[in-house]
Design a protein around this motif. Structure first.
Motif, PDB file in Angstrom:
ATOM      1  N   LYS A 133      28.197 -53.673 -29.782  1.00 57.59           N
ATOM      2  CA  LYS A 133      27.890 -52.294 -29.372  1.00 57.59           C
ATOM      3  C   LYS A 133      27.400 -52.264 -27.934  1.00 57.59           C
ATOM      4  O   LYS A 133      26.458 -52.977 -27.578  1.00 57.59           O
ATOM      5  CB  LYS A 133      26.833 -51.690 -30.303  1.00 57.59           C
ATOM      6  N   ALA A 134      28.059 -51.453 -27.104  1.00 60.19           N
ATOM      7  CA  ALA A 134      27.665 -51.348 -25.695  1.00 60.19           C
ATOM      8  C   ALA A 134      27.463 -49.903 -25.265  1.00 60.19           C
ATOM      9  O   ALA A 134      27.205 -49.629 -24.102  1.00 60.19           O
ATOM     10  CB  ALA A 134      28.712 -52.006 -24.805  1.00 60.19           C
ATOM     11  N   GLY A 135      27.558 -48.986 -26.223  1.00 66.62           N
ATOM     12  CA  GLY A 135      27.514 -47.568 -25.880  1.00 66.62           C
ATOM     13  C   GLY A 135      26.210 -47.107 -25.280  1.00 66.62           C
ATOM     14  O   GLY A 135      26.170 -46.131 -24.525  1.00 66.62           O
ATOM     15  N   ASP A 136      25.092 -47.808 -25.611  1.00 64.23           N
ATOM     16  CA  ASP A 136      23.786 -47.404 -25.092  1.00 64.23           C
ATOM     17  C   ASP A 136      23.369 -48.200 -23.864  1.00 64.23           C
ATOM     18  O   ASP A 136      22.245 -48.056 -23.388  1.00 64.23           O
ATOM     19  CB  ASP A 136      22.720 -47.585 -26.187  1.00 64.23           C
ATOM     20  N   SER A 137      24.247 -49.046 -23.369  1.00 61.48           N
ATOM     21  CA  SER A 137      23.898 -49.889 -22.223  1.00 61.48           C
ATOM     22  C   SER A 137      23.829 -49.079 -20.942  1.00 61.48           C
ATOM     23  O   SER A 137      24.405 -47.988 -20.830  1.00 61.48           O
ATOM     24  CB  SER A 137      24.932 -51.008 -22.065  1.00 61.48           C
ATOM     25  N   LEU A 138      23.116 -49.628 -19.958  1.00 59.94           N
ATOM     26  CA  LEU A 138      23.032 -48.959 -18.660  1.00 59.94           C
ATOM     27  C   LEU A 138      24.408 -48.857 -18.010  1.00 59.94           C
ATOM     28  O   LEU A 138      24.711 -47.871 -17.331  1.00 59.94           O
ATOM     29  CB  LEU A 138      22.085 -49.741 -17.737  1.00 59.94           C
ATOM     30  N   LEU A 139      25.239 -49.882 -18.223  1.00 63.26           N
ATOM     31  CA  LEU A 139      26.565 -49.889 -17.609  1.00 63.26           C
ATOM     32  C   LEU A 139      27.407 -48.716 -18.107  1.00 63.26           C
ATOM     33  O   LEU A 139      28.011 -47.987 -17.312  1.00 63.26           O
ATOM     34  CB  LEU A 139      27.272 -51.207 -17.916  1.00 63.26           C
ATOM     35  N   GLU A 140      27.430 -48.511 -19.411  1.00 62.97           N
ATOM     36  CA  GLU A 140      28.273 -47.449 -19.966  1.00 62.97           C
ATOM     37  C   GLU A 140      27.653 -46.073 -19.810  1.00 62.97           C
ATOM     38  O   GLU A 140      28.353 -45.108 -19.508  1.00 62.97           O
ATOM     39  CB  GLU A 140      28.594 -47.745 -21.426  1.00 62.97           C
TER      40      GLU A 140
END
Length: 487
Positions: free
Chosen positions: A65-72
């Protein structure tokens, strides 16, 4: 070593040092290494996040899961706000330009103002036509009209070019749907309606000072002839035909020829199409202030005044009135749309990477530290925003990079105060004003203007660079005065 790292990550001076180093690395990568701003912003943001000790899961998420990352969230948050608006604004500008709208407006303004008022007419042409088209595209389209006006008037090319450039620059810096103001709307959380209002309020005095007053002054002192090879229309024509004299997409100055199959559109029609999205957006803004939140009318105004919807309506109207009704097929309009959107991709990536960089700054706490430092120094947020934007603009040349980077740095400061929408819009205008100051040799626009208006480097510095600085300073002064009154 460990103590130094802790100092950098946990203290106000340390966080400020980290921020300063990150910006210095960013500028070095763009200016010296000549790295594409999108790549430079992305690398610098990731490096800053790691140096500040942010968890990897927070920076880029996990493999699942990467949806909450700063990048995304950094990329997705801003692009979700601006991508549709910039795309539709680009398409609207393309259909207005291809239909001969600039030629029609030029003829009307010249008739209205007469020979002596031609420089003012050129300024208004840049101001009006600059709303729906990007700055460099506006130059490519309008430059041939400036050549003809200067040749007929027998006066310096500078006298006619400077007012037009001031109009294009003012709209590009201060008004949606141009990338800078739209990006600031997302970064600072201010409605485009307020940005439009404050853009006109702050930008128009700067336009008058830089384009009309300065343009008239310097145009009488620096004489630049129009070379014969610059003329793409016969001198004795009273109004250029639609699409004649269009420049190649690469801006090389080649003349594109087309067969004209319909009469030019009317001035009223062009003006109405440009006004449609502005009126709809402003309707929603005023409706929010004046109507009950449960009002059915407010719901209608909000839907049609949403920038994406307002621009979509304007594009559809332009497609029909300037395209289908004038003999264009849907396939031709689709091809025009595709061609106009090609340059937008890199622009969106730069804005997205700048928003990610700002997101990292916010997450590290640098923004809060900066707020505390500025509060102790007694420096108002609007002044800080202008100074940072000026510094970034002068150092690396790109107005868009200066805007999105400054917006990211200033956003936490704005969020920490209970500012009204008008006050935030004025802060946005200060950032926009800073992003255009002192255009010089590291700015691509500097060289476009030197080439298209037959100027030496010295003459470009004497004319265009001073014009941009006057536009910046006057517009910021208006924004600062209003901010002091309403905040």
């Amino acid at each position: 070593m460990g103590a130094t790292v802790d100092w950098l990550r946990t203290t106000t001076p340390g966080l400020l040092v980290l921020c300063g180093l990150a910006i210095a690395v960013l500028l070095f990568a763009i200016i010296k290494v000549k790295l594409e701003p999108f790549i430079a912003l992305l690398l610098t943001g990731l490096a800053l996040a790691l140096a500040a000790g942010l968890p990897v899961s927070k920076i880029v998420g996990t493999a699942i899961k990467a949806g909450d990352s700063l990048l995304e969230t950094g990329f997705g948050g801003i692009l979700g706000h601006i991508a549709v608006i910039i795309g539709l604004g680009t398409v609207l500008g393309a259909i207005l330009e291809r239909s001969g709208g600039a030629d029609v407006l030029t003829g009307k303004l010249l008739n209205l103002f007469g020979e002596k008022g031609t420089p003012v007419a050129m300024g208004l042409l840049g101001l009006i036509f600059g709303i729906p088209v990007f700055f460099d595209i506006g130059i490519f389209v309008l430059a041939p009209l400036i050549y003809v006006a200067a040749k007929r008037g027998g006066r310096s090319l500078v006298l006619y070019a400077m007012p037009m450039l001031a109009g294009l620059s003012m709209t590009h810096a201060f008004l949606p749907p141009h990338p800078g103001p739209v990006a600031l709307g997302g970064l600072l959380g201010v409605s485009l309606g307020w940005l439009i209002l404050m853009g006109f309020v702050c930008g128009l005095p700067g336009f008058v000072a830089a384009g009309i007053v300065w343009g008239s002054y310097i145009g009488k002192r620096i004489h630049v002839e129009v070379p014969d090879e610059f003329l793409v229309r016969k001198e004795d024509e009273t109004a250029p035909a639609p699409d004649e004299g269009e420049r190649d997409a690469d801006g090389s100055g080649g003349v594109a020829t087309k067969t004209v199959t319909a009469a030019p559109p009317s001035v009223g029609l062009i003006g109405a199409i440009i006004a449609v999205p502005l009126v709809l957006i402003l309707g929603a803004t005023f409706g929010t202030q004046m109507l009950d939140k449960d009002s059915q009318l407010l719901q209608v105004l909000t839907f049609f005044g949403t920038p994406a919807v307002a621009l979509l309506i304007a594009v559809l109207i332009a497609f029909y009135l300037l395209g289908v009704r004038r003999g264009s097929t849907v396939q031709e309009l689709s091809q025009l749309t595709a061609e106009s959107l090609r340059p937008v991709g890199m622009l969106l990536l730069v804005v997205g990477a700048g928003a990610f960089f700002g997101k990292v700054i916010s997450a590290t706490g640098i923004g809060t530290a900066l707020a505390d430092t500025m509060s102790a120094a007694g420096l108002p947020v609007i002044v800080l925003a202008y100074i940072i934007s000026c510094g970034l603009r002068i150092a690396q040349g790109s107005a868009t990079v200066a805007i999105v980077t400054t917006g990211g740095i200033v956003a936490p400061l704005v969020a920490s105060h209970n500012y009204s929408q008008m006050s935030i819009a004025l802060i946005a205008m200060a950032i926009a004003a800073g992003s255009i100051i002192l255009s010089h040799v590291n700015d691509g626009g500097f060289w476009i203007i030197a080439k298209f208006f037959n100027l030496t480097v010295k003459q470009t510095l004497q004319t265009w660079t001073v014009l941009e600085t006057i536009l910046s300073v006057v517009s910021f002064a208006v924004a600062a005065i209003l901010f002091a009154i309403v905040s």
